[in-house]
Scaffold this motif. Structure first.
Motif, mmCIF file in Angstrom:
data_model
loop_
_atom_site.group_PDB
_atom_site.id
_atom_site.type_symbol
_atom_site.label_atom_id
_atom_site.label_comp_id
_atom_site.label_asym_id
_atom_site.label_seq_id
_atom_site.Cartn_x
_atom_site.Cartn_y
_atom_site.Cartn_z
ATOM 1 N N UNK A 157 -1.235 13.194 6.401
ATOM 2 C CA UNK A 157 -1.729 11.832 6.619
ATOM 3 C C UNK A 157 -0.658 10.758 6.427
ATOM 4 N N UNK A 158 0.557 11.121 6.038
ATOM 5 C CA UNK A 158 1.599 10.130 5.765
ATOM 6 C C UNK A 158 1.919 9.271 6.990
ATOM 7 N N UNK A 159 1.922 9.841 8.159
ATOM 8 C CA UNK A 159 2.199 9.069 9.368
ATOM 9 C C UNK A 159 1.189 7.965 9.603
ATOM 10 N N UNK A 160 -0.051 8.208 9.215
ATOM 11 C CA UNK A 160 -1.077 7.175 9.354
ATOM 12 C C UNK A 160 -0.789 6.011 8.412
ATOM 13 N N UNK A 161 -0.318 6.317 7.198
ATOM 14 C CA UNK A 161 0.029 5.280 6.228
ATOM 15 C C UNK A 161 1.157 4.408 6.781
ATOM 16 N N UNK A 162 2.139 5.027 7.404
ATOM 17 C CA UNK A 162 3.219 4.264 8.051
ATOM 18 C C UNK A 162 2.633 3.443 9.207
ATOM 19 N N UNK A 190 3.116 12.673 13.542
ATOM 20 C CA UNK A 190 3.575 13.091 12.223
ATOM 21 C C UNK A 190 2.714 14.228 11.688
ATOM 22 N N UNK A 191 1.405 14.126 11.873
ATOM 23 C CA UNK A 191 0.508 15.192 11.441
ATOM 24 C C UNK A 191 0.859 16.497 12.157
ATOM 25 N N UNK A 203 7.124 12.111 -3.995
ATOM 26 C CA UNK A 203 7.685 12.663 -2.769
ATOM 27 C C UNK A 203 6.742 13.558 -1.989
ATOM 28 N N UNK A 204 5.701 14.059 -2.653
ATOM 29 C CA UNK A 204 4.740 14.909 -1.942
ATOM 30 C C UNK A 204 4.051 14.160 -0.813
ATOM 31 N N UNK A 205 4.047 12.838 -0.895
ATOM 32 C CA UNK A 205 3.451 12.027 0.166
ATOM 33 C C UNK A 205 4.137 12.305 1.508
ATOM 34 N N UNK A 206 5.438 12.555 1.467
ATOM 35 C CA UNK A 206 6.204 12.772 2.696
ATOM 36 C C UNK A 206 5.774 14.019 3.464
ATOM 37 N N UNK A 207 5.233 15.000 2.767
ATOM 38 C CA UNK A 207 4.812 16.226 3.462
ATOM 39 C C UNK A 207 3.296 16.301 3.645
ATOM 40 N N UNK A 251 0.839 -1.198 0.000
ATOM 41 C CA UNK A 251 0.000 0.000 0.000
ATOM 42 C C UNK A 251 0.878 1.254 0.000
ATOM 43 N N UNK A 252 1.884 1.284 0.853
ATOM 44 C CA UNK A 252 2.802 2.427 0.915
ATOM 45 C C UNK A 252 3.501 2.629 -0.430
ATOM 46 N N UNK A 253 3.947 1.552 -1.042
ATOM 47 C CA UNK A 253 4.597 1.644 -2.351
ATOM 48 C C UNK A 253 3.647 2.218 -3.400
ATOM 49 N N UNK A 254 2.404 1.765 -3.399
ATOM 50 C CA UNK A 254 1.413 2.306 -4.341
ATOM 51 C C UNK A 254 1.174 3.797 -4.105
ATOM 52 N N UNK A 255 1.164 4.202 -2.837
ATOM 53 C CA UNK A 255 1.005 5.634 -2.526
ATOM 54 C C UNK A 255 2.192 6.425 -3.081
ATOM 55 N N UNK A 256 3.420 5.898 -2.917
ATOM 56 C CA UNK A 256 4.599 6.594 -3.452
ATOM 57 C C UNK A 256 4.583 6.646 -4.969
ATOM 58 N N UNK A 257 4.160 5.559 -5.600
ATOM 59 C CA UNK A 257 4.098 5.530 -7.066
ATOM 60 C C UNK A 257 3.128 6.587 -7.584
#
Length: 182
Positions: A79-84, A129-130, A72-76, A62-68
């Motif tokens: 909600x990225x911390x929830x994905x982790x 993270x949020x 890199x905008x996912x990092x900022x 799931x995380x890989x699909x989000x990055x694809x």
């Protein structure tokens, strides 16, 4: 095959649940810095139906699909911390139910506890993270209570509904999944 190894079946299940979780992220109700989605429903069901390594791998997919799809905008993203957190939640919920408690369908209390573990753990990573993104990166100076409202309190009713739905799905699907393991 040893229960701890990941064969083709487990890899396929991880890919399927990773894709389902990603699709759950596309159904969005924007309510603030973190939207309501169906991702957590699939995290919870994965925790019950999959063995721990497979459940964790599914959330890595799931995380890989989000990055694809987001780069890199996912990092900022707030909600990225929830994905982790989904990685830890699926693994821990599965470990509790399938490893510590034996994964028995008749053990409804353990199934519910595992679902609550899977529902709560993303907040342990997601909220800090949020807060970091909103206050540290974006300089918004949100109070603790504002952060709790935006990233936790608004989600409680929906999370409870998803736990109930995950419980019903798990009760229906677990016998077939367990039968296919043997």
């Amino acid at each position: 095959m040893k229960p701890s190894s990941l064969g083709a079946r487990e890899i396929a299940l991880a890919a399927m649940f990773g894709a389902l979780t990603y699709l759950g992220s596309l159904l969005v109700i924007p309510i603030g810095p973190v939207p309501i989605t169906l991702q957590t429903l699939f995290v919870e069901v994965a925790a019950i139906l999959l063995l721990p390594k497979t459940a964790g791998l599914a959330m890595l997919v799931h995380l890989l699909l989000k990055f694809i799809t987001q780069g890199g905008s996912l990092l900022i993203s707030p909600s990225f911390g929830f994905v982790i957190g989904f990685i830890f939640a699926a693994f821990a919920g599965s470990y509790y139910f399938n490893t510590l408690k034996g994964g028995r369908l008749s053990d409804k209390k353990s199934l519910l506890v595992a679902l609550f573990i899977s529902a709560i753990l993303p907040y342990l990573v997601g909220l800090p993270y949020m807060a970091y993104i909103l206050n540290g990166v974006n300089g918004l100076s949100k109070s603790f209570m504002d952060l709790m409202k935006a990233g936790f309190l608004l989600f409680i009713p929906g999370d409870m509904a998803k736990v109930v739905l995950a419980y019903l799905l798990s009760m229906a699907l677990l016998p077939a999944v367990q039968k296919s393991r043997h």
